[in-house]
Design a protein around this motif. Structure first.
Motif, mmCIF file in Angstrom:
data_model
loop_
_atom_site.group_PDB
_atom_site.id
_atom_site.type_symbol
_atom_site.label_atom_id
_atom_site.label_comp_id
_atom_site.label_asym_id
_atom_site.label_seq_id
_atom_site.Cartn_x
_atom_site.Cartn_y
_atom_site.Cartn_z
ATOM 1 N N ALA A 18 10.094 15.073 32.374
ATOM 2 C CA ALA A 18 9.527 16.662 32.452
ATOM 3 C C ALA A 18 7.747 16.595 32.196
ATOM 4 O O ALA A 18 7.050 16.138 32.161
ATOM 5 N N ASP A 19 8.269 16.204 30.759
ATOM 6 C CA ASP A 19 6.598 16.090 29.714
ATOM 7 C C ASP A 19 6.132 14.658 29.949
ATOM 8 O O ASP A 19 5.286 14.362 30.040
ATOM 9 N N GLY A 27 0.649 12.525 35.201
ATOM 10 C CA GLY A 27 0.000 12.970 36.017
ATOM 11 C C GLY A 27 -1.840 13.044 35.459
ATOM 12 O O GLY A 27 -2.506 13.088 35.583
ATOM 13 N N GLU A 28 -1.407 13.876 34.183
ATOM 14 C CA GLU A 28 -3.132 13.632 33.460
ATOM 15 C C GLU A 28 -4.078 13.155 33.032
ATOM 16 O O GLU A 28 -5.185 13.099 33.072
ATOM 17 N N VAL A 29 -2.525 12.063 32.564
ATOM 18 C CA VAL A 29 -3.883 11.134 32.217
ATOM 19 C C VAL A 29 -4.716 10.199 33.429
ATOM 20 O O VAL A 29 -5.626 9.271 33.526
ATOM 21 N N TYR A 30 -3.526 10.537 35.012
ATOM 22 C CA TYR A 30 -3.877 9.571 36.297
ATOM 23 C C TYR A 30 -5.582 10.685 36.473
ATOM 24 O O TYR A 30 -6.849 9.963 36.785
ATOM 25 N N LEU A 31 -5.411 11.964 36.404
ATOM 26 C CA LEU A 31 -6.428 13.134 36.818
ATOM 27 C C LEU A 31 -7.996 12.980 35.960
ATOM 28 O O LEU A 31 -9.297 13.083 36.275
ATOM 29 N N HIS A 32 -7.233 12.689 33.961
ATOM 30 C CA HIS A 32 -8.836 12.376 33.697
ATOM 31 C C HIS A 32 -9.259 10.708 34.198
ATOM 32 O O HIS A 32 -11.045 11.101 33.305
ATOM 33 N N LYS A 33 -8.800 10.152 34.398
ATOM 34 C CA LYS A 33 -9.441 9.144 34.365
ATOM 35 C C LYS A 33 -9.922 9.175 35.746
ATOM 36 O O LYS A 33 -10.738 7.913 35.810
ATOM 37 N N LEU A 74 -3.338 23.142 33.704
ATOM 38 C CA LEU A 74 -2.386 21.905 34.774
ATOM 39 C C LEU A 74 -0.939 22.243 34.377
ATOM 40 O O LEU A 74 -0.192 21.877 35.066
ATOM 41 N N ALA A 75 -0.326 22.985 33.053
ATOM 42 C CA ALA A 75 0.113 23.291 32.480
ATOM 43 C C ALA A 75 0.929 23.594 33.684
ATOM 44 O O ALA A 75 2.352 23.954 33.101
ATOM 45 N N ALA A 76 0.659 25.446 34.161
ATOM 46 C CA ALA A 76 1.440 25.704 35.045
ATOM 47 C C ALA A 76 1.643 24.889 36.423
ATOM 48 O O ALA A 76 2.667 25.635 37.301
ATOM 49 N N GLU A 77 1.558 23.781 36.990
ATOM 50 C CA GLU A 77 1.815 22.946 37.443
ATOM 51 C C GLU A 77 3.068 22.234 37.251
ATOM 52 O O GLU A 77 3.577 21.919 36.110
ATOM 53 N N GLU A 78 3.102 22.533 38.365
ATOM 54 C CA GLU A 78 5.396 21.229 38.933
ATOM 55 C C GLU A 78 4.962 19.688 38.333
ATOM 56 O O GLU A 78 4.070 18.874 39.022
ATOM 57 N N PRO A 79 5.804 19.354 37.230
ATOM 58 C CA PRO A 79 5.148 17.619 37.044
ATOM 59 C C PRO A 79 5.297 16.882 37.799
ATOM 60 O O PRO A 79 4.377 16.025 38.183
ATOM 61 N N LEU A 80 6.141 16.714 38.788
ATOM 62 C CA LEU A 80 6.376 15.888 40.283
ATOM 63 C C LEU A 80 4.742 16.200 40.477
ATOM 64 O O LEU A 80 4.460 14.953 41.613
#
Length: 252
Positions: free
Chosen positions: A38-39, A45-51, A69-75
């Protein structure tokens, strides 16, 4: 490799990551100590949004990631971020300007390549985490991945952020390395404040690392499992090998 080829590899490896991760989000990822699947999923996901923002806004967003973003379900985050990344790629030419920490690579094409390589490594992490076989890695992607790691990450980092490598390289006697994947070879030379990469093999290198492209990619990125055959042969000074490893880990 052409941008279209990187995008095709990105699509394949994202599909594999997306299929594998949900099978056990709670499983530990052995290649990323302290992370669960999950981590790992959240990180990608965070990397994709950053780029996506680095391309859209022309600068990498800082600080990152935002707390929400921490509250969003990982998938869900992964799916949303991948869709946003592809949409941003689709609206730009690879030669368009984008924000990047890598000064020679201030283009969308840099991020297309980087995200293809980011994704293949992290889908391996997911496979190792849930305990399924690692899917094949295309030779061209693997060779490019080794080249990217050596030049974009390590060589550039040692030149730009030398203080992080002072302790590692200060006592280096000037070791030489040859890394070889089938017909492709790289020569590396280290010394105090030095990490240089050139094409081709070095005669009588202090360390020689050889293996098929996919195996060598996994070796340089530390994506092997202890006790399992890696397909890579390492010959030479253990001290020199340890120095190379420390440079790679520090740069990545």
């Amino acid at each position: 490799m052409e941008p279209s080829r990187f995008l095709a590899c990105l699509a394949d490896d994202f599909a594999r990551l997306r299929a594998v991760a949900p099978t056990d989000l709670t499983s530990a990822v052995p290649s990323c100590p302290g992370w669960s699947v999950a981590d790992l999923t959240r990180h990608v996901g965070e990397v994709y949004l950053h780029k996506t923002l680095a391309i859209r806004d022309g600068a990498e967003p800082e600080p990152w990631p935002p707390a929400e973003l921490a509250a969003e379900e990982p998938l869900a985050l992964l799916d949303r971020a991948y869709a946003a990344l592809l949409a941003e790629f689709a609206t730009h030419d690879p030669k368009d300007t984008a924000g990047s920490w890598y000064e020679p690579g201030q283009t969308v094409g840099f991020w297309i390549r980087r995200m293809a390589q980011e994704t293949v490594i992290h889908r391996i992490d997911a496979e190792l985490g849930v305990g399924v076989p690692v899917a094949p890695i295309p030779d061209d992607l693997a060779v490019d991945g080794v080249d990217e790691l050596l030049r974009v990450f390590v060589e550039y980092s040692v030149a730009e952020w030398a203080d992080f490598f002072t302790e590692i390289l200060a006592d280096s006697p000037g070791w030489t390395y040859t890394l070889r994947a089938d017909e492709q070879a790289w020569s590396v030379r280290t010394g105090p404040g030095l990490f240089s990469v050139t094409d081709g093999a070095t005669d009588a290198a202090d360390v020689t690392v050889t293996g098929p492209p996919a195996a060598l990619l996994r070796w340089v990125w530390g994506r092997e499992l202890p006790g399992e055959p890696s397909g890579v042969t390492v010959q030479g000074s253990p001290e020199a090998v340890a120095q190379l490893r420390r440079c790679i880990v520090t740069a990545t």
